[in-house]
Design an enzyme around this catalytic site. Structure first.
Site, short mmCIF file in Angstrom:
data_model
loop_
_atom_site.label_atom_id
_atom_site.label_comp_id
_atom_site.label_asym_id
_atom_site.label_seq_id
_atom_site.Cartn_x
_atom_site.Cartn_y
_atom_site.Cartn_z
N HIS A 136 0.87 -1.18 0.00
CA HIS A 136 0.00 0.00 0.00
C HIS A 136 0.91 1.23 0.00
O HIS A 136 2.02 1.18 0.53
CB HIS A 136 -0.84 -0.05 1.28
CG HIS A 136 -1.92 0.97 1.39
ND1 HIS A 136 -1.68 2.26 1.78
CD2 HIS A 136 -3.26 0.89 1.21
CE1 HIS A 136 -2.83 2.93 1.83
NE2 HIS A 136 -3.80 2.12 1.48
N ASP A 213 2.99 -4.43 8.06
CA ASP A 213 1.77 -3.65 7.90
C ASP A 213 0.60 -4.63 8.05
O ASP A 213 0.34 -5.46 7.17
CB ASP A 213 1.79 -3.01 6.50
CG ASP A 213 0.45 -2.38 6.11
OD1 ASP A 213 -0.55 -2.59 6.84
OD2 ASP A 213 0.40 -1.70 5.07
N GLN A 216 -4.61 -5.17 6.82
CA GLN A 216 -5.59 -6.10 6.25
C GLN A 216 -5.51 -7.48 6.90
O GLN A 216 -6.25 -8.39 6.49
CB GLN A 216 -5.40 -6.23 4.73
CG GLN A 216 -5.61 -4.95 3.95
CD GLN A 216 -7.04 -4.42 4.03
OE1 GLN A 216 -7.98 -5.13 4.39
NE2 GLN A 216 -7.22 -3.16 3.69
N LYS A 239 -10.58 -0.75 10.47
CA LYS A 239 -10.75 -1.94 9.62
C LYS A 239 -11.13 -3.16 10.46
O LYS A 239 -11.47 -4.20 9.94
CB LYS A 239 -9.48 -2.20 8.81
CG LYS A 239 -9.18 -1.06 7.81
CD LYS A 239 -8.05 -1.37 6.91
CE LYS A 239 -7.43 -0.16 6.25
NZ LYS A 239 -8.15 0.34 5.08
N CYS A 377 -4.78 2.51 -3.66
CA CYS A 377 -3.54 3.01 -3.04
C CYS A 377 -2.40 2.01 -3.22
O CYS A 377 -1.57 1.83 -2.31
CB CYS A 377 -3.73 3.32 -1.55
SG CYS A 377 -4.92 4.61 -1.26
C1 LIG Z 1 -2.48 -2.86 3.44
C2 LIG Z 1 -2.82 -1.49 3.96
N1 LIG Z 1 -1.88 -0.77 4.57
C3 LIG Z 1 -2.11 0.45 5.05
C4 LIG Z 1 -3.35 1.03 4.93
C5 LIG Z 1 -3.56 2.40 5.49
O1 LIG Z 1 -4.46 2.35 6.54
P1 LIG Z 1 -5.00 3.71 7.18
O2 LIG Z 1 -5.52 4.53 6.03
O3 LIG Z 1 -6.08 3.24 8.10
O4 LIG Z 1 -3.88 4.35 7.87
C6 LIG Z 1 -4.37 0.34 4.29
C7 LIG Z 1 -5.68 0.96 4.10
O5 LIG Z 1 -6.41 0.64 3.20
C8 LIG Z 1 -4.10 -0.96 3.80
O6 LIG Z 1 -5.04 -1.66 3.18
#
Ligand SMILES: Cc1ncc(COP(=O)(O)O)c(C=O)c1O
Length: 419
Positions: A136, A213, A216, A239, A377
């Site tokens: 992401h 990270d 998900q 999430k 993203c």
């Molecule tokens: C794999 C992953 N990493 C990071 C993020 C970023 O999360 P946040 O926008 O809640 O900080 C997301 C959000 O969609 C994601 O799917």
């Protein structure tokens, strides 16, 4: 239809009563454009049960006060509820200490905290940071910024056409200059579950640290930061059916203790004089200013809800939904799944011949079906598969097999329009 199918397919766990669970989620009870809402965008944000909504309301109605500062009753109550969430997170991710858990705005802020605070102190010109081809943007851009600032180099673990990381290539990337390996546990664009335990072990053997990270992963599977031996692990409350604006950065205490503060301000200090400031102990050193108190308390209620259902049962149910959805979508002529890894969680990303994802999304919306379209993203993932965007249906434990049938029927209608 949906209840019958649910029981037939999820027969291994008759106690997982999805229709009853859905009663707890007020948003799901509405019609969109005259059709029952089919919410298939939980990877973007999950819906919230009454328990979360009520906890936030109760805080504002009954306990509202700033935390850590007041001796008065309301402040004591607010502080206790907020800090209780930290203990709940400790059990949720199996960290050894609560002070290894930093409240942040979400995954993005968690990663930025590490890249800024740890990165500026430990990374210099010539060092290397390893990420993967399926990250992401929030696990790409902060590291790029650090590399620009320090002269370090960003290296990328490649993947195959199924969306699985090439572990032999990863091994080749590791060397004595590698400082950090930052990889997603589950890809939001592809659904791939990465072998993070192995990734972390290999990073450690090379003398590097590993950040995972977990945005998900935390909603869909048991996360055990201790068993993983992750140095840092970040995820977002929203999430995991919690509120927006609250998340967690887990870090090993020794690493966090050695890192400088991320932001300065109230609550993160011991003593302030104009000559010198000394910083608070963990976790407060990294929690400057008034935090998202209501969000933290709502997040605690979300974790209670997930625990009541059981994360393993959630994972099993979602797995059967995903298997059903994969088979159903694959049978649609002209549809191609993007992300066909052996191990996947909760994401069905696809393209359809001759139809732009935005048109698919718009036409599905007219039928009450909410999916995400775009690059999610993860623009490098789109580039790799040579598509401008995908349509993504993402699943949560409140989805039904009937909703997947509705998605399939909706996609046939989209095809008719474009025939
Ligand atoms: C794999 C992953 N990493 C990071 C993020 C970023 O999360 P946040 O926008 O809640 O900080 C997301 C959000 O969609 C994601 O799917």
């Amino acid at each position: 239809m949906s209840t019958l199918t649910n029981q037939a397919i999820a027969g291994f766990d008759a106690g997982f009563d999805v229709e009853k669970i859905r009663e707890d989620f007020p948003v799901l009870k509405q019609n969109i454009h005259g059709k029952p809402l089919v919410y298939l965008d939980s990877a973007a944000t999950a819906q919230k049960p009454f328990a979360v909504v009520d906890a936030i309301r109760r805080f504002h109605e009954v306990d509202c006060a700033n935390i850590h500062r007041g001796v008065h009753e309301l402040s004591q109550r607010s502080t206790a509820s907020y800090e209780e969430t930290r203990s709940k997170v400790k059990r949720f991710v199996n960290s050894r200490f609560t002070n290894e858990l930093i409240f942040v705005r979400g995954t993005t802020e968690g990663i930025n905290l590490v890249s800024s605070s740890w990165g500026r102190k430990n990374v210099k010109a010539g060092d290397e940071i390893v990420i993967s081809a399926m990250e992401h943007h929030s696990n790409i851009v902060p590291w790029q910024m650090l590399c620009e600032e320090t002269g370090a180099k960003l290296r990328v673990i490649p993947m195959n056409r199924s969306g699985e990381l090439l572990m032999e290539e990863y091994q080749k990337l590791l060397n004595p200059r590698t400082r950090m390996v930052a990889v997603t546990h589950v890809s939001n664009a592809l659904g791939t579950i990465n072998p993070v335990r192995e990734i972390i072990q290999m990073a450690h053997q090379a003398g590097a640290l590993a950040l995972i990270d977990g945005a998900q992963a935390a909603p869909h599977m048991k996360v055990d930061v201790h068993a993983l031996d992750a140095d840092f692990y970040a995820f977002s409350g929203h999430k995991v059916i919690g509120p927006t604006g609250i998340g967690i950065l887990y870090g090993k205490a020794a690493l966090l203790n050695a890192m400088p503060p991320y932001q300065g301000g109230g609550d993160m200090i011991k003593v302030v004089t104009f000559e010198k400031t000394t910083y608070a102990d963990l976790p407060y050193k990294f929690e400057a200013g008034t935090p998202n108190i209501a969000g933290g308390i709502g997040f605690g209620a979300a974790l209670d809800y997930v625990n009541k259902l059981g994360i393993d049962r959630i994972a099993a149910y979602e797995h059967s939904l995903l298997a059903y959805g994969t088979a159903a979508l694959t049978a649609i002529p002209g549809l191609r799944l993007i992300g066909t890894a052996q191990k996947k969680a909760s994401v069905l990303s696809f393209v359809m011949e001759g139809i732009h994802p935005h048109d698919i999304g718009t036409l599905l919306d007219r039928q009450g079906i909410a999916v995400r379209t775009g690059h999610h993203c993860a623009q490098p993932v789109m580039d790799f598969f040579n598509v401008p965007a995908t349509t993504r249906a993402s699943l949560a434990f409140y989805n039904t097999f009937g909703e997947i049938d509705a998605l399939v029927a909706g996609l046939y209608k989209v095809k008719e329009v474009f025939a």
